[in-house]
Design an enzyme around this catalytic site. Structure first.
Site, PDB file in Angstrom:
ATOM      1  N   ASP A  30       0.849  -1.195   0.000  1.00 53.59           N
ATOM      2  CA  ASP A  30       0.000   0.000   0.000  1.00 53.59           C
ATOM      3  C   ASP A  30       0.883   1.244   0.000  1.00 53.59           C
ATOM      4  OD1 ASP A  30      -3.225   0.510   0.972  1.00 53.59           O
ATOM      5  OD2 ASP A  30      -1.826   2.191   1.102  1.00 53.59           O
ATOM      6  N   ILE A  31       0.486   2.246  -0.765  1.00 48.16           N
ATOM      7  CA  ILE A  31       1.279   3.467  -0.903  1.00 48.16           C
ATOM      8  C   ILE A  31       1.267   4.286   0.394  1.00 48.16           C
ATOM      9  CG2 ILE A  31      -0.500   5.093  -1.727  1.00 48.16           C
ATOM     10  CD1 ILE A  31       1.449   5.806  -4.026  1.00 48.16           C
ATOM     11  N   GLY A  93     -15.473   2.542   3.872  1.00 51.42           N
ATOM     12  CA  GLY A  93     -14.174   3.173   3.661  1.00 51.42           C
ATOM     13  C   GLY A  93     -13.522   2.809   2.343  1.00 51.42           C
ATOM     14  N   HIS A 100     -10.431  -5.359  -3.348  1.00 50.34           N
ATOM     15  CA  HIS A 100      -9.091  -5.547  -2.786  1.00 50.34           C
ATOM     16  C   HIS A 100      -9.194  -5.913  -1.319  1.00 50.34           C
ATOM     17  CE1 HIS A 100     -10.193  -1.278  -2.521  1.00 50.34           C
ATOM     18  NE2 HIS A 100      -9.520  -1.223  -1.377  1.00 50.34           N
ATOM     19  N   HIS A 102      -6.939  -5.814   2.255  1.00 47.28           N
ATOM     20  CA  HIS A 102      -5.773  -5.273   2.951  1.00 47.28           C
ATOM     21  C   HIS A 102      -5.216  -6.361   3.862  1.00 47.28           C
ATOM     22  CE1 HIS A 102      -6.827  -0.880   2.250  1.00 47.28           C
ATOM     23  NE2 HIS A 102      -8.003  -1.436   2.051  1.00 47.28           N
TER      24      HIS A 102
HETATM   25  P1  5GP Z   1      -9.653   1.340   0.319  1.00 44.34           P
HETATM   26  O1  5GP Z   1      -9.684   2.654   1.053  1.00 44.34           O
HETATM   27  O2  5GP Z   1     -10.402   1.435  -1.006  1.00 44.34           O
HETATM   28  O3  5GP Z   1     -10.094   0.155   1.131  1.00 44.34           O
HETATM   29  O4  5GP Z   1      -8.147   1.042  -0.006  1.00 44.34           O
HETATM   30  C1  5GP Z   1      -7.473   1.627  -1.078  1.00 44.34           C
HETATM   31  C2  5GP Z   1      -6.014   1.600  -0.718  1.00 44.34           C
HETATM   32  O5  5GP Z   1      -5.276   1.843  -1.878  1.00 44.34           O
HETATM   33  C3  5GP Z   1      -5.610   2.669   0.308  1.00 44.34           C
HETATM   34  O6  5GP Z   1      -5.064   2.036   1.463  1.00 44.34           O
HETATM   35  C4  5GP Z   1      -4.581   3.520  -0.434  1.00 44.34           C
HETATM   36  O7  5GP Z   1      -3.506   3.925   0.385  1.00 44.34           O
HETATM   37  C5  5GP Z   1      -4.130   2.577  -1.534  1.00 44.34           C
HETATM   38  N1  5GP Z   1      -3.691   3.232  -2.752  1.00 44.34           N
HETATM   39  C6  5GP Z   1      -4.318   4.251  -3.397  1.00 44.34           C
HETATM   40  N2  5GP Z   1      -3.646   4.581  -4.509  1.00 44.34           N
HETATM   41  C7  5GP Z   1      -2.562   3.754  -4.564  1.00 44.34           C
HETATM   42  C8  5GP Z   1      -1.487   3.608  -5.497  1.00 44.34           C
HETATM   43  O8  5GP Z   1      -1.387   4.318  -6.514  1.00 44.34           O
HETATM   44  N3  5GP Z   1      -0.555   2.672  -5.235  1.00 44.34           N
HETATM   45  C9  5GP Z   1      -0.636   1.875  -4.122  1.00 44.34           C
HETATM   46  N4  5GP Z   1       0.344   0.977  -3.947  1.00 44.34           N
HETATM   47  N5  5GP Z   1      -1.641   1.966  -3.230  1.00 44.34           N
HETATM   48  C10 5GP Z   1      -2.592   2.907  -3.448  1.00 44.34           C
END
Ligand code: 5GP
Ligand code: ZN
Length: 114
Positions: A30-31, A93, A100, A102
């Site tokens: 994760d970034i 969230g 995806h 985590h």
């Molecule tokens: P969500 O909030 O949808 O459950 O998780 C999306 C995740 O994607 C977040 O934890 C966010 O930090 C990660 N993320 C968003 N853009 C990028 C990216 O360009 N590269 C990577 N490696 N992670 C990303």
């Protein structure tokens, strides 16, 4: 899907730090990590969210759980424990519209989540 961030990561159009890849899924760091280990595991097939799972495409979820255990061992967090989380929809969230999971570990994560 053309406008999907994670589909672009799968296509390697956007770089990522890949920790595991096979024909059905990709795992990358994760970034914005929320724990010492924070890996995202995604199906290569574009599935928008957990709401789009059905009997025809849900096998990937079992595969992702097996891959998560493999990565947990690889990252050294299997014995300490870890969390495998799917955020779905606005209140859940979810910020990226490609299914995806985590994989979080390396610290005590606490419960309940925020
Ligand atoms: P969500 O909030 O949808 O459950 O998780 C999306 C995740 O994607 C977040 O934890 C966010 O930090 C990660 N993320 C968003 N853009 C990028 C990216 O360009 N590269 C990577 N490696 N992670 C990303
Ligand atoms: Zn996608």
């Amino acid at each position: 899907m053309a406008d999907c961030l994670f589909c672009k990561i799968i296509a390697k159009e956007i770089p990522s730090n890949i920790v595991y890849e096979d024909e059905r899924c990709l795992a990358f760091r994760d970034i914005e990590p929320q724990a010492p280990v924070h890996v995202l595991i995604i199906p290569k097939e574009h599935i928008a969210s957990a709401l789009q799972l059905n009997e025809g495409n849900a096998d990937i979820v079992a595969h992702i759980f097996i891959v998560a255990a493999h990565i947990a061992r690889q990252e050294g967090i299997a014995d300490g424990g870890f969390r495998l989380v799917n955020n779905c929809g606005v209140d859940g969230g979810q910020t990226v519209g490609h299914l995806h999971f985590h994989l979080l570990g390396g610290r005590n994560l606490g419960w309940p989540p925020g």
